[in-house]
Design an enzyme around this catalytic site. Sequence first.
Site, PDB file in Angstrom:
ATOM      1  N   GLY A   1       7.943  -4.478 -12.487  1.00  0.00           N
ATOM      2  CA  GLY A   1       7.867  -3.221 -13.240  1.00  0.00           C
ATOM      3  C   GLY A   1       6.468  -2.974 -13.744  1.00  0.00           C
ATOM      4  O   GLY A   1       6.263  -2.467 -14.847  1.00  0.00           O
ATOM      5  N   ALA A   2       5.466  -3.366 -12.929  1.00  0.00           N
ATOM      6  CA  ALA A   2       4.064  -3.033 -13.208  1.00  0.00           C
ATOM      7  C   ALA A   2       3.542  -3.606 -14.528  1.00  0.00           C
ATOM      8  O   ALA A   2       2.595  -3.081 -15.094  1.00  0.00           O
ATOM      9  CB  ALA A   2       3.867  -1.502 -13.201  1.00  0.00           C
TER      10      ALA A   2
ATOM     11  N   SER B   1       7.267  -8.032  -7.277  1.00  0.00           N
ATOM     12  CA  SER B   1       6.245  -7.112  -7.763  1.00  0.00           C
ATOM     13  C   SER B   1       5.454  -7.747  -8.920  1.00  0.00           C
ATOM     14  O   SER B   1       4.904  -8.822  -8.755  1.00  0.00           O
ATOM     15  CB  SER B   1       6.901  -5.788  -8.154  1.00  0.00           C
ATOM     16  OG  SER B   1       5.942  -4.784  -8.362  1.00  0.00           O
ATOM     17  N   ALA B   2       5.407  -7.113 -10.094  1.00  0.00           N
ATOM     18  CA  ALA B   2       4.685  -7.728 -11.213  1.00  0.00           C
ATOM     19  C   ALA B   2       5.307  -9.084 -11.556  1.00  0.00           C
ATOM     20  O   ALA B   2       4.627  -9.999 -12.023  1.00  0.00           O
ATOM     21  CB  ALA B   2       4.706  -6.815 -12.429  1.00  0.00           C
TER      22      ALA B   2
ATOM     23  N   HIS C   1       9.090  -0.578  -1.321  1.00  0.00           N
ATOM     24  CA  HIS C   1       8.870  -1.525  -2.420  1.00  0.00           C
ATOM     25  C   HIS C   1      10.171  -1.726  -3.203  1.00  0.00           C
ATOM     26  O   HIS C   1      10.828  -0.751  -3.559  1.00  0.00           O
ATOM     27  CB  HIS C   1       7.784  -0.940  -3.341  1.00  0.00           C
ATOM     28  CG  HIS C   1       7.253  -1.923  -4.331  1.00  0.00           C
ATOM     29  ND1 HIS C   1       6.692  -3.124  -3.955  1.00  0.00           N
ATOM     30  CD2 HIS C   1       7.177  -1.890  -5.689  1.00  0.00           C
ATOM     31  CE1 HIS C   1       6.297  -3.775  -5.053  1.00  0.00           C
ATOM     32  NE2 HIS C   1       6.576  -3.046  -6.106  1.00  0.00           N
TER      33      HIS C   1
ATOM     34  N   ASP D   1       5.667  -1.708   1.483  1.00  0.00           N
ATOM     35  CA  ASP D   1       5.448  -1.880   0.049  1.00  0.00           C
ATOM     36  C   ASP D   1       4.531  -0.818  -0.542  1.00  0.00           C
ATOM     37  O   ASP D   1       4.677  -0.432  -1.691  1.00  0.00           O
ATOM     38  CB  ASP D   1       4.817  -3.257  -0.212  1.00  0.00           C
ATOM     39  CG  ASP D   1       5.835  -4.269  -0.694  1.00  0.00           C
ATOM     40  OD1 ASP D   1       6.789  -3.861  -1.369  1.00  0.00           O
ATOM     41  OD2 ASP D   1       5.666  -5.455  -0.395  1.00  0.00           O
TER      42      ASP D   1
END
Length: 519
Positions: free
Chosen positions: A125-126, A212-213, A443, A329
């Site tokens: 979630g960045a 991701s993050a 992604h 992605d």
Amino acid sequence: TDMMLLLLLLGTAWLNAASAAKLGVVQTEGGLVEGKSHRMGLFRTVDVFMGVPFADVPGKWEKPKPHPGWSGLLKATKARDRCLQVTLLQTKTRGSEDCLYLNIFVPQGRKLSTNLPVMVYLFGGAFLLGASNDVAILGDSLYDGKEMADRGGVIVVTVNYRVGTIGFLSTGDARLPGNYGLWDQHAAISWVRRNIEAFGGNPDNITIFGQSAGAASVSYQMLSPYSKGLFRRAISQCGVALSPWALQKNPMALTKKIALKVGCWKSDEDEMLACLKMSDPVGLTMAGKIDLKPSLAPVVDGDFIPDEPSRLYHNAAHFDYMAGVNSMDGHIFAGVDVPSINMRNETTVTQVRGLLARLTKEKGSAAVDSAYGVYTAHWGSVPEQAVVKKTVADIESDFLFLVPTQIALQLHANNASGARTYSYLFNMKTRIPGFPRWVEAEHAEDLQYLFGKPFSTPLVYFPRHRDLSEHMMAYWTNFAKSGDPSIGDSKVPAPWPPFTKHHHPYLTINNKITKSSIG
């Protein structure tokens, strides 16, 4: 009738004997917890503990502290608040500062499980949003660990950590060192190591995995000197510490922008920081929205991350490591940078060159020409629009995800001592309606399969999705057990060779995996 009665009694006795074992009340370092048992099939249940605290309510921009414990019995039956964060549309906030909790999923058969491998999941979630019990589309949360625990014979743990301004604001020095979210993750993994035996887990066989993050976080946990001996294996899905978005290069500049947004900007930095410390957390969280370029992320703090990530791979030498990306992605990010790729409008050569120029600006104009040559080699004299548009998505996927991941795998293999390395590419066609035909795996699309959604909500999937889900759960949980995704209790469709210093095979993951899926 006596006979009927006898049969009935025998029947119920048999049924009771036939039910699976369950943990009941578990003693943890903080006190007693009781979860809920979910039936998965005949003789199979999963014990679920939701909202178990692993640290105290954290102070603002302070490292997590041990939880003081509780008296009596903690009913761990519902998820706790996520950490304070902006909503997906970034128009408001949700969550709480009291958020350092984790969820535990323990599979049970007829006998109580013991010594199971443990898989600890870090959400993506960045570094800005997300939760251990994220979005329920249909049925349970996306990160519900029941299917994976039941089918893979592993304990699944999902953890919360601070995100956004509250988790990652930094001045780049000792005043506000940053990385609070990484410290939370570390505290959670340490708690699991100390307590999981009481739940039937093997504290010496912990695998951390994330997307991701969360995948970049897994990578940071491996590289940190604080993780020595803490876990055994790690899996990064679509992200590593070397990804360009995973490190804040100039944290003070970002902190000043946020101070300006919340009315704390002062020419005296210490006064500015004092003001920030007194600011309302909700306002601070709103100020950390993604429109800030660059955005919030971990920093080299000289402590948890003592040096540039690429120079810390000696710390990861003993962890087995598996990493890969989704084939598209970068597509959603490319759609922001070059909107025409998802529209009817033409995507022009000028747009492609412009994107390459932006991505290579530190490398000078010769880099643009050589990159352009590489990416257009297959175009022919009059390329079709679909080819041009897909090329833009590929460029962005390579820059943000694929190349950093391959470098991370190489660095891991180069430094590994007795640990194994595995590489994959996930390319199942997207299930998201309305995207152009050339779009493959978007992604985050791997997660639904890994967490067994095609089994828990079967009506929205086809048999091919269940095949893929089974394959992924098998490889992932085998890896957690043995350090080799092909070896474990779960059958796999094809052996997956390791990535080594001089040999770089990868497994292509989709619903039709065969020996020829190795590239």
